[in-house]
Design a protein around this motif. Structure first.
Motif, mmCIF file in Angstrom:
data_model
loop_
_atom_site.group_PDB
_atom_site.id
_atom_site.type_symbol
_atom_site.label_atom_id
_atom_site.label_comp_id
_atom_site.label_asym_id
_atom_site.label_seq_id
_atom_site.Cartn_x
_atom_site.Cartn_y
_atom_site.Cartn_z
ATOM 1 N N ILE A 41 0.855 -1.184 0.000
ATOM 2 C CA ILE A 41 0.000 0.000 0.000
ATOM 3 C C ILE A 41 0.893 1.236 0.000
ATOM 4 N N SER A 42 0.793 2.025 -1.056
ATOM 5 C CA SER A 42 1.645 3.209 -1.208
ATOM 6 C C SER A 42 0.885 4.466 -0.810
ATOM 7 N N PRO A 43 1.544 5.427 -0.166
ATOM 8 C CA PRO A 43 0.883 6.693 0.170
ATOM 9 C C PRO A 43 0.674 7.591 -1.049
ATOM 10 N N GLU A 44 1.306 7.241 -2.176
ATOM 11 C CA GLU A 44 1.186 8.004 -3.415
ATOM 12 C C GLU A 44 0.892 7.049 -4.570
ATOM 13 N N PRO A 45 0.385 7.556 -5.679
ATOM 14 C CA PRO A 45 0.229 6.706 -6.863
ATOM 15 C C PRO A 45 1.576 6.111 -7.277
ATOM 16 N N ILE A 46 1.575 4.840 -7.608
ATOM 17 C CA ILE A 46 2.801 4.148 -7.982
ATOM 18 C C ILE A 46 3.124 4.442 -9.447
ATOM 19 N N GLN A 47 4.356 4.880 -9.691
ATOM 20 C CA GLN A 47 4.777 5.240 -11.038
ATOM 21 C C GLN A 47 5.533 4.110 -11.743
ATOM 22 N N TYR A 48 6.213 3.282 -10.964
ATOM 23 C CA TYR A 48 7.090 2.275 -11.563
ATOM 24 C C TYR A 48 7.313 1.147 -10.561
ATOM 25 N N VAL A 49 7.410 -0.094 -11.068
ATOM 26 C CA VAL A 49 7.662 -1.270 -10.232
ATOM 27 C C VAL A 49 8.672 -2.158 -10.944
ATOM 28 N N ASP A 50 9.618 -2.707 -10.184
ATOM 29 C CA ASP A 50 10.544 -3.687 -10.723
ATOM 30 C C ASP A 50 10.589 -4.881 -9.780
ATOM 31 N N ILE A 51 10.407 -6.089 -10.338
ATOM 32 C CA ILE A 51 10.495 -7.339 -9.582
ATOM 33 C C ILE A 51 11.672 -8.115 -10.159
ATOM 34 N N SER A 52 12.644 -8.473 -9.311
ATOM 35 C CA SER A 52 13.907 -9.022 -9.807
ATOM 36 C C SER A 52 13.828 -10.477 -10.232
ATOM 37 N N THR A 53 12.663 -11.074 -10.215
ATOM 38 C CA THR A 53 12.515 -12.471 -10.616
ATOM 39 C C THR A 53 11.233 -12.671 -11.403
ATOM 40 N N HIS A 54 11.274 -13.572 -12.375
ATOM 41 C CA HIS A 54 10.079 -13.919 -13.141
ATOM 42 C C HIS A 54 9.202 -14.909 -12.388
ATOM 43 N N ALA A 55 9.696 -15.376 -11.227
ATOM 44 C CA ALA A 55 8.932 -16.340 -10.440
ATOM 45 C C ALA A 55 7.813 -15.679 -9.652
ATOM 46 N N ILE A 56 7.815 -14.338 -9.614
ATOM 47 C CA ILE A 56 6.778 -13.589 -8.908
ATOM 48 C C ILE A 56 6.124 -12.625 -9.895
ATOM 49 N N ALA A 57 4.818 -12.690 -9.985
ATOM 50 C CA ALA A 57 4.064 -11.813 -10.882
ATOM 51 C C ALA A 57 3.455 -10.663 -10.085
ATOM 52 N N GLY A 58 3.320 -9.521 -10.734
ATOM 53 C CA GLY A 58 2.753 -8.356 -10.060
ATOM 54 C C GLY A 58 1.836 -7.570 -10.967
ATOM 55 N N ASP A 59 0.902 -6.849 -10.356
ATOM 56 C CA ASP A 59 0.035 -5.947 -11.098
ATOM 57 C C ASP A 59 -0.395 -4.819 -10.177
ATOM 58 N N LEU A 60 -1.054 -3.816 -10.769
ATOM 59 C CA LEU A 60 -1.529 -2.643 -10.028
ATOM 60 C C LEU A 60 -3.051 -2.600 -10.108
ATOM 61 N N PRO A 61 -3.761 -3.256 -9.187
ATOM 62 C CA PRO A 61 -5.230 -3.220 -9.222
ATOM 63 C C PRO A 61 -5.782 -1.832 -8.933
ATOM 64 N N LEU A 62 -5.037 -1.036 -8.159
ATOM 65 C CA LEU A 62 -5.351 0.361 -7.891
ATOM 66 C C LEU A 62 -4.078 1.173 -8.085
ATOM 67 N N LYS A 63 -4.234 2.472 -8.252
ATOM 68 C CA LYS A 63 -3.075 3.299 -8.565
ATOM 69 C C LYS A 63 -2.058 3.355 -7.429
ATOM 70 N N ASN A 64 -2.457 3.042 -6.211
ATOM 71 C CA ASN A 64 -1.518 3.056 -5.094
ATOM 72 C C ASN A 64 -1.382 1.687 -4.423
ATOM 73 N N VAL A 65 -1.752 0.625 -5.139
ATOM 74 C CA VAL A 65 -1.664 -0.733 -4.596
ATOM 75 C C VAL A 65 -0.912 -1.626 -5.578
ATOM 76 N N LEU A 66 0.166 -2.266 -5.083
ATOM 77 C CA LEU A 66 0.913 -3.252 -5.859
ATOM 78 C C LEU A 66 0.596 -4.637 -5.303
ATOM 79 N N ARG A 67 0.156 -5.542 -6.168
ATOM 80 C CA ARG A 67 -0.175 -6.899 -5.758
ATOM 81 C C ARG A 67 0.858 -7.869 -6.328
ATOM 82 N N LEU A 68 1.427 -8.701 -5.461
ATOM 83 C CA LEU A 68 2.404 -9.701 -5.864
ATOM 84 C C LEU A 68 1.871 -11.104 -5.560
#
Length: 276
Positions: A41-68
């Motif tokens: 949960i981010s206090p600001e809208p998320i601009q960029y995300v990097d995940i160092s492995t392909h074994a974990i998938a991520g998406d942004l269901p909301l502008k300030n929420v990163l789901r892994l």
């Protein structure tokens, strides 16, 4: 040595090299499990995300929420590398935060499902093009709402709808417009769109109308329907225009009724804006 055993050892060695992850002692550790989605949960809208492995998938269901979530076919590979699953990097409007991800076989109720990105986990950033963050705009907007909408800088009315410009403020390179709409009719007003356009003050049939549309960079509340009253704060980038033009704020109702109301602002109204 049996060829099949050698082949298996080579496969395991290659898999370890493919899935081995760097662990940084200076970063916070966050547990992640195959059975639980992890939400940052981010206090600001998320601009960029990097995940160092392909074994974990991520998406942004909301502008300030990163789901892994761990990719199902990758669970077995974490047994080869131990608990180190990778590093996730989250960039907001004014900060960067990084976390070590540690794989765990713990029960769902023992593994966190959400993580708040705290100030002590972030480093400040100077992102080009972002003079004010969304959080700062929201703070300014809430301060404006605390002031009564008693003064009227500009007003317009038509079809039982009235618009009032209550306040104009500036902060940095942004203009804050405090506008209240009143519905004097018995019909609920379903907002279709709201447009901000710099246009000629006087339009004749022989004149080629020049219109420049401005899109708000932020607004406090989303456009919606209202029965009697609707107050909102709109934030525009600073703009200049000559005295023979005005800033038209056009509110359009959804069909079939399609009532349209235009509030006209002069450049002088913006020059007299108060500053935070």
């Amino acid at each position: 040595m049996n060829k099949s055993i050698v082949f298996l050892m080579v496969i395991l060695w290659l898999a370890q090299g493919l899935y081995a992850q760097t662990y940084r002692k200076d970063l916070p550790d966050i547990a992640i499990s195959k059975d639980v989605s992890l939400h940052f949960i981010s206090p600001e809208p998320i601009q960029y995300v990097d995940i160092s492995t392909h074994a974990i998938a991520g998406d942004l269901p909301l502008k300030n929420v990163l789901r892994l979530k761990i990719v199902p076919d990758s669970v077995t590979h974490f047994a080869l590398t131990g608990s180190v699953a990778g590093i996730v990097t989250v960039v907001g409007e004014s900060f960067i935060a990084q976390y070590n991800l540690r794989y765990t076989e713990g029960q769902a109720f023992t593994v966190p499902s959400q993580v708040n990105i705290l100030p002590e986990h972030t480093r400040p950033l100077d992102v080009p093009g972002i003079a004010l963050t969304s959080k700062e705009m929201q703070d300014f907007a809430m301060r404006i709402l605390q002031q009564p909408a008693e003064s009227t800088l500009r007003k317009a009315k038509a079809f039982g709808i009235q618009a009032k410009l209550n306040h104009v403020y500036t902060a940095g390179d942004h203009i804050f417009l405090d506008i209240t709409y009143y519905n004097k009719s018995n019909l609920s007003y379903q907002i279709d769109e709201q447009r901000f356009k710099i246009e000629d003050k006087k339009i004749t049939k022989a004149t080629n109308v020049q219109s420049v549309e401005i899109t708000p960079v932020w607004q406090l509340y989303p456009n919606t329907a209202f029965k009697k009253q609707y107050r909102n704060i709109y934030v525009l980038k600073k703009a200049t225009f000559p005295g023979n033009k005005v800033l038209n704020i056009e509110l359009t109702e959804k069909q079939i009724s399609g009532r349209v109301l235009t509030l006209k602002l002069k450049y002088d109204d913006l020059l007299k804006a108060d500053a935070f």
